[in-house]
Structure formats: structure tokens, C-alpha cells
Design a protein around this motif. Structure first.
Motif, PDB file in Angstrom:
ATOM      1  N   ALA A  64       0.852  -1.197   0.000  1.00  0.00           N
ATOM      2  CA  ALA A  64       0.000   0.000   0.000  1.00  0.00           C
ATOM      3  C   ALA A  64       0.882   1.240   0.000  1.00  0.00           C
ATOM      4  CB  ALA A  64      -0.922   0.001   1.211  1.00  0.00           C
ATOM      5  N   THR A  65       0.603   2.161  -0.908  1.00  0.00           N
ATOM      6  CA  THR A  65       1.408   3.369  -1.028  1.00  0.00           C
ATOM      7  C   THR A  65       0.507   4.597  -1.181  1.00  0.00           C
ATOM      8  OG1 THR A  65       1.556   3.084  -3.433  1.00  0.00           O
ATOM      9  CG2 THR A  65       3.348   2.170  -2.099  1.00  0.00           C
ATOM     10  N   VAL A  66       1.058   5.745  -0.816  1.00  0.00           N
ATOM     11  CA  VAL A  66       0.414   7.031  -1.071  1.00  0.00           C
ATOM     12  C   VAL A  66       1.399   7.876  -1.876  1.00  0.00           C
ATOM     13  CG1 VAL A  66      -0.556   9.129  -0.090  1.00  0.00           C
ATOM     14  CG2 VAL A  66      -0.968   6.939   1.042  1.00  0.00           C
ATOM     15  N   ASN A  67       0.991   8.291  -3.068  1.00  0.00           N
ATOM     16  CA  ASN A  67       1.840   9.119  -3.919  1.00  0.00           C
ATOM     17  C   ASN A  67       1.951  10.517  -3.304  1.00  0.00           C
ATOM     18  OD1 ASN A  67       2.581  11.025  -6.122  1.00  0.00           O
ATOM     19  ND2 ASN A  67       2.530   9.171  -7.376  1.00  0.00           N
ATOM     20  N   LYS A  68       3.164  10.903  -2.953  1.00  0.00           N
ATOM     21  CA  LYS A  68       3.355  12.181  -2.253  1.00  0.00           C
ATOM     22  C   LYS A  68       3.008  13.381  -3.127  1.00  0.00           C
ATOM     23  CE  LYS A  68       6.854  10.416   0.927  1.00  0.00           C
ATOM     24  NZ  LYS A  68       8.259  10.510   1.412  1.00  0.00           N
ATOM     25  N   LYS A  69       3.155  13.231  -4.446  1.00  0.00           N
ATOM     26  CA  LYS A  69       2.869  14.357  -5.346  1.00  0.00           C
ATOM     27  C   LYS A  69       1.376  14.493  -5.627  1.00  0.00           C
ATOM     28  CE  LYS A  69       7.326  14.437  -7.760  1.00  0.00           C
ATOM     29  NZ  LYS A  69       8.007  14.326  -9.083  1.00  0.00           N
ATOM     30  N   THR A  70       0.703  13.370  -5.907  1.00  0.00           N
ATOM     31  CA  THR A  70      -0.714  13.426  -6.306  1.00  0.00           C
ATOM     32  C   THR A  70      -1.688  13.150  -5.171  1.00  0.00           C
ATOM     33  OG1 THR A  70      -0.783  11.077  -6.904  1.00  0.00           O
ATOM     34  CG2 THR A  70      -0.048  12.625  -8.599  1.00  0.00           C
ATOM     35  N   GLY A  71      -1.198  12.524  -4.096  1.00  0.00           N
ATOM     36  CA  GLY A  71      -2.088  12.148  -3.000  1.00  0.00           C
ATOM     37  C   GLY A  71      -2.899  10.895  -3.268  1.00  0.00           C
ATOM     38  N   HIS A  72      -2.651  10.218  -4.386  1.00  0.00           N
ATOM     39  CA  HIS A  72      -3.379   8.994  -4.729  1.00  0.00           C
ATOM     40  C   HIS A  72      -2.970   7.854  -3.797  1.00  0.00           C
ATOM     41  CE1 HIS A  72      -5.036   9.923  -8.962  1.00  0.00           C
ATOM     42  NE2 HIS A  72      -4.699  11.055  -8.391  1.00  0.00           N
ATOM     43  N   THR A  73      -3.966   7.107  -3.325  1.00  0.00           N
ATOM     44  CA  THR A  73      -3.724   5.907  -2.529  1.00  0.00           C
ATOM     45  C   THR A  73      -3.853   4.679  -3.426  1.00  0.00           C
ATOM     46  OG1 THR A  73      -4.570   6.905  -0.489  1.00  0.00           O
ATOM     47  CG2 THR A  73      -4.572   4.494  -0.600  1.00  0.00           C
ATOM     48  N   LEU A  74      -2.893   3.751  -3.314  1.00  0.00           N
ATOM     49  CA  LEU A  74      -2.938   2.523  -4.091  1.00  0.00           C
ATOM     50  C   LEU A  74      -2.668   1.337  -3.165  1.00  0.00           C
ATOM     51  CD1 LEU A  74      -3.077   1.002  -6.818  1.00  0.00           C
ATOM     52  CD2 LEU A  74      -0.600   1.388  -7.046  1.00  0.00           C
ATOM     53  N   ILE A  75      -3.592   0.379  -3.162  1.00  0.00           N
ATOM     54  CA  ILE A  75      -3.440  -0.855  -2.387  1.00  0.00           C
ATOM     55  C   ILE A  75      -3.558  -2.024  -3.348  1.00  0.00           C
ATOM     56  CG2 ILE A  75      -4.352  -2.281  -0.503  1.00  0.00           C
ATOM     57  CD1 ILE A  75      -5.623   0.304   0.633  1.00  0.00           C
ATOM     58  N   ASP A 127      -7.609   5.426  -5.000  1.00  0.00           N
ATOM     59  CA  ASP A 127      -8.461   6.610  -4.853  1.00  0.00           C
ATOM     60  C   ASP A 127      -7.623   7.868  -5.037  1.00  0.00           C
ATOM     61  OD1 ASP A 127      -7.208   7.393  -2.463  1.00  0.00           O
ATOM     62  OD2 ASP A 127      -8.735   6.535  -1.171  1.00  0.00           O
ATOM     63  N   ASP A 128      -8.322   9.001  -5.159  1.00  0.00           N
ATOM     64  CA  ASP A 128      -7.629  10.276  -5.254  1.00  0.00           C
ATOM     65  C   ASP A 128      -8.172  11.208  -4.172  1.00  0.00           C
ATOM     66  OD1 ASP A 128     -10.017  11.500  -6.091  1.00  0.00           O
ATOM     67  OD2 ASP A 128      -9.514  11.374  -8.205  1.00  0.00           O
ATOM     68  N   PRO A 129      -7.495  12.332  -3.922  1.00  0.00           N
ATOM     69  CA  PRO A 129      -7.929  13.230  -2.855  1.00  0.00           C
ATOM     70  C   PRO A 129      -9.330  13.813  -3.034  1.00  0.00           C
ATOM     71  CG  PRO A 129      -5.664  13.708  -3.495  1.00  0.00           C
ATOM     72  CD  PRO A 129      -6.212  12.750  -4.516  1.00  0.00           C
ATOM     73  N   LYS A 130      -9.869  13.782  -4.265  1.00  0.00           N
ATOM     74  CA  LYS A 130     -11.209  14.317  -4.508  1.00  0.00           C
ATOM     75  C   LYS A 130     -12.314  13.348  -4.074  1.00  0.00           C
ATOM     76  CE  LYS A 130      -9.796  17.172  -8.455  1.00  0.00           C
ATOM     77  NZ  LYS A 130      -9.982  17.442  -9.911  1.00  0.00           N
ATOM     78  N   GLY A 131     -11.950  12.077  -3.837  1.00  0.00           N
ATOM     79  CA  GLY A 131     -12.953  11.100  -3.422  1.00  0.00           C
ATOM     80  C   GLY A 131     -13.318  10.083  -4.485  1.00  0.00           C
ATOM     81  N   ASN A 132     -12.743  10.223  -5.699  1.00  0.00           N
ATOM     82  CA  ASN A 132     -12.970   9.214  -6.736  1.00  0.00           C
ATOM     83  C   ASN A 132     -12.190   7.943  -6.377  1.00  0.00           C
ATOM     84  OD1 ASN A 132     -14.438  10.950  -8.762  1.00  0.00           O
ATOM     85  ND2 ASN A 132     -12.527  12.097  -8.579  1.00  0.00           N
ATOM     86  N   ARG A 133     -12.748   6.780  -6.695  1.00  0.00           N
ATOM     87  CA  ARG A 133     -12.029   5.542  -6.389  1.00  0.00           C
ATOM     88  C   ARG A 133     -12.488   4.408  -7.299  1.00  0.00           C
ATOM     89  NH1 ARG A 133     -15.668   6.228  -2.019  1.00  0.00           N
ATOM     90  NH2 ARG A 133     -17.189   4.527  -1.842  1.00  0.00           N
ATOM     91  N   ILE A 134     -11.615   3.425  -7.439  1.00  0.00           N
ATOM     92  CA  ILE A 134     -11.941   2.201  -8.166  1.00  0.00           C
ATOM     93  C   ILE A 134     -11.457   1.016  -7.341  1.00  0.00           C
ATOM     94  CG2 ILE A 134     -11.937   3.204 -10.489  1.00  0.00           C
ATOM     95  CD1 ILE A 134      -9.073   2.154 -10.807  1.00  0.00           C
ATOM     96  N   ILE A 135     -12.189  -0.092  -7.414  1.00  0.00           N
ATOM     97  CA  ILE A 135     -11.816  -1.324  -6.721  1.00  0.00           C
ATOM     98  C   ILE A 135     -12.039  -2.493  -7.663  1.00  0.00           C
ATOM     99  CG2 ILE A 135     -12.211  -2.828  -4.729  1.00  0.00           C
ATOM    100  CD1 ILE A 135     -13.464  -0.458  -3.276  1.00  0.00           C
TER     101      ILE A 135
END
Length: 393
Positions: free
Chosen positions: A84-95, A113-121
Motif C-alpha cells: 500500500a502506497t500514497v503518492n506524495k505528489k498526487t495524493g493517490h492511494t494505491l493498495i 483513490d484520489d484526494p477528490k474522493g474518486n475511487r476504483i476497486i
């Protein structure tokens, strides 16, 4: 960690389980609730001839509640089980997870997901012989401040909230039906239960903002199973309590009172309890004071025969393979009585946690490992429950 003078700030536990030939060294720190949070762990598994099977390494990731897990094998090959990582530049979370249970059932899970609340699973479970047991693709789109769209496979839902937080409207875009969730008029109340207008408005807005992150099919479940949401401060004390209402046919219907804060995973866990046994007919028995002392929930998921069979099989496999130190992570789901006097509670908690992990990831660090173990080692149970909780067929 906050030191209270009694609880240690950290601890290390080393165990050598002779039954499973597993050496385990785990380090823990204590959170603000004085609950132990595993920071890292190394497990050495050997066979009966003392030959190395694999070395497992667990470390905390960028995402609270999710661990980076790696298996190293005697031939030098490395398999990444979870990252699991969080991109420091974009704020995107990836698991990303690629796991196998003891009978080699494979779980593939990808969350972004992204900081705006959009997400895919993307979530897929495949048996050892190649049969696809579950295959879900989800998305959640923020269309505007109060407009959202969620999808699960071929079903999509439009979610609309008026600016005054009076009502949440959820439309099943294929079935052309709408569910309305009132956010006022007593559906959302503060923990204190008083009539203070400012407290009530604050609770309504807080819960409304959380519900705007929930998938549409889960909001349909909320509309059919729940009578009231109580806004509580500490999410660690969330609960679901069935209440009983006359159904107009000389019988009763169970509807839930859910006590939650604003954590989507915790809310979805509690909603899983409601979906399990509420929104359904119930038989109740009253004592001399007119209070319910016994209830039978007709059509409860926890009583489903296929679910019970799969759960018991995977529970048995887990107990056979894993040492006590690892069982402790998942006692919440496998203990004979998680709560004294409630022998079915382990099954009930498995249903509730499954409902949450189908939609998001655990955010409470002290409970992250229990969800990891359930997701990895109970895949057939999860696959079966998915169609009971959020049907896609």
C-alpha cells in the motif's frame, strides 16, 4: 504512543510454535486508546523435517490499517502479498494484494483513490482449480458537491444530496427505482440524545458527509434495514442494535439503530450487521415487563446453511495451519463466543467485516491485521457472502 504510566509504550513478542513449526517475532506500539498496533513482524515457517518453507515479513505501509507483506522462499524468489502506497505528489492511494489461502484459493484486490474522493476497486477470488468465485469491479465518481455515481459490475447508482442535508436520494439506474434516506426528522441524532438544535444539525451534517462516500447499493441496504443512526464521538465504540416494530400483520420487523462516527469502513461494518438480520420479519418473546428477552430473525444471513458450511471449513483450515500467535489476530471472527452468551457472534462479525472490506480498506491500525487475515484466509466465505450483501447477478 501516549504513556499512561501503566501500559508500556511498546513491546516485542517472540513465540516458537512447535505444532506448526513457526517462529514469530512481532513488535507492537500502543495507540491513543492503549491498543497494541503491530509495527512489524517476521515469521519463519518450516515443515516437519525442519526445512524452510518461507519467511514472511510484515511492515506498516503508507496507509494506516494496511500492511506491506512479503514472502521469501528458499530458492530466493520473493512474492509480494500486499503493498500500500500514497503518492506524495498526487495524493493517490494505491493498495494491491495477491494472496492465497491454505487451500490455494487466490484473492486479487486492487484499490485506488484520489484526494477528490474518486475511487476504483477490482476484487477477484479464484479457486485452486481455476473457478472464478467472485469478480467485482467498482467505481465511485464525484460528479459535484452533492452528486455522485457508484457502480458495481453492471449496476450503477446515482446519489444526490440536497444542499440542506435534508434527504439523500439514491437511484438504481438499471432498475429505475429510488431509495430516499431522510437525514432529518429523527433519522440522525447526536450521541447525547437531547433536543439541542445545534448538536442535532452538527450530527446531521457529519453523518451526511460520511454517507456521501458510501456506494449506492449499500445505501439501498441502509434504507431497508435501518431506523436510526446515532452519531457517536469514538468510532471504537460503534454498534448495531436491532429494534422491533409491528409490521401491520400481527408480526414484527427488525430495524437497526446504528451508532457510528464518520469512518466509512466502520459504518459499512455496522451496516453489514444490519443487512444480516434487519429489514426482515422477526419473532420476539417478551418478559413480564414487556421487554424483548429473545428474538428470532427470519432469513438472517448468519443462519444460511451454505455460509455456515464454508465458514466452518475455512475456519478449520486456518486453525490447522496457523499457530496461536496468528490465531489471536483473528479471534474476533473465529472464537466460539466473541461475546459471552452469543455463540453465533463469530459468524456475525465475519459477515459485518466482509461487508466493509468489499467496499474499502480498514482504517483502524489496531484492527488492520484481523481484516488482512480474514480477507486472505476466508475467501470462499467472502465470495459467497458478497452476493448476499451486495448482489451483482
Amino acid at each position: 504512543a501516549k504513556y499512561d504510566g501503566k501500559t508500556p509504550v511498546s513491546k516485542t513478542i517472540i513465540t516458537n510454535d512447535l505444532r506448526t513449526n513457526t517462529l514469530n517475532e512481532s513488535k507492537f506500539e500502543f495507540d491513543e486508546n492503549n491498543l497494541p498496533v503491530m509495527t512489524d513482524s517476521i515469521r519463519i515457517k518450516r515443515d516437519k523435517q525442519n526445512r524452510l518453507i518461507r519467511k514472511e515479513t510484515y511492515t506498516k505501509s503508507d496507509v494506516p490499517g494496511v500492511y506491506n507483506i512479503q514472502y521469501e522462499f528458499p530458492d530466493g524468489k520473493i512474492r509480494q502479498i500486499s503493498k500500500a502506497t500514497v503518492n506524495k505528489k498526487t495524493g493517490h492511494t494505491l493498495i494491491e494484494k495477491d494472496m492465497r489461502s491454505s487451500d490455494m484459493t487466490r484473492t486479487q484486490f486492487r484499490y485506488e483513490d484520489d484526494p477528490k474522493g474518486n475511487r476504483i476497486i477490482d476484487y477477484k477470488i479464484t479457486s485452486a482449480d481455476g473457478k472464478v468465485l467472485m469478480d467485482q469491479s467498482q467505481s465511485f465518481e464525484v460528479l459535484g458537491k452533492n452528486t455522485f455515481r457508484s457502480s458495481r459490475n453492471n449496476r450503477s447508482f446515482l446519489i444526490e444530496n440536497d444542499s440542506m442535508h435534508r434527504e439523500l436520494r439514491v437511484t438504481d439506474e438499471q432498475a429505475k427505482v429510488m431509495a430516499k434516506i431522510p437525514l432529518r426528522d429523527g433519522f440522525v441524532v447526536p450521541e447525547s440524545g437531547d433536543d439541542n438544535i445545534l448538536k442535532t444539525l452538527k450530527s446531521e451534517q457529519k453523518i451526511a458527509n460520511m454517507l456521501k462516500m458510501i456506494p449506492g447499493d449499500e445505501l439501498f441496504n441502509l434504507a431497508t434495514t435501518t431506523a436510526q443512526i446515532k452519531d457517536i464521538e469514538n468510532k471504537m465504540y460503534s454498534y448495531t442494535t436491532p429494534k422491533f416494530y409491528e409490521d401491520g400483520n400481527y408480526g414484527y420487523e427488525a430495524l437497526a439503530e446504528i451508532g457510528v462516527s464518520n469512518d466509512p469502513f466502520v459504518f459499512l461494518h455496522e451496516l453489514g450487521h444490519a443487512t444480516d438480520r434487519c429489514g426482515k420479519p422477526a419473532n420476539i418473546w417478551l418478559n413480564n415487563s414487556g421487554k424483548v428477552f429473545k428474538a428470532e430473525y427470519l432469513g438472517a444471513i448468519r443462519d444460511d446453511r451454505t455460509f455456515k458450511k464454508l465458514y466452518e471449513e475455512e475456519k478449520s483450515n486456518f486453525l490447522d495451519e496457523f499457530p496461536t500467535s496468528e490465531r489471536n489476530h483473528i479471534n474476533y471472527f473465529i472464537a466460539e463466543e466473541v461475546v459471552e452468551g452469543h455463540p453465533e457472534r463469530g459468524r456475525s462479525e465475519t459477515i459485518a467485516e466482509t461487508n466493509a472490506l468489499l467496499n474499502t480498506y480498514h482504517t483502524i491500525e489496531a484492527q488492520g491485521m484481523r481484516t488482512q487475515y480474514l480477507q486472505q484466509h476466508f475467501p470462499k466465505t467472502i465470495a459467497y457472502l458478497s452476493e448476499k450483501l451486495v448482489p451483482t447477478k
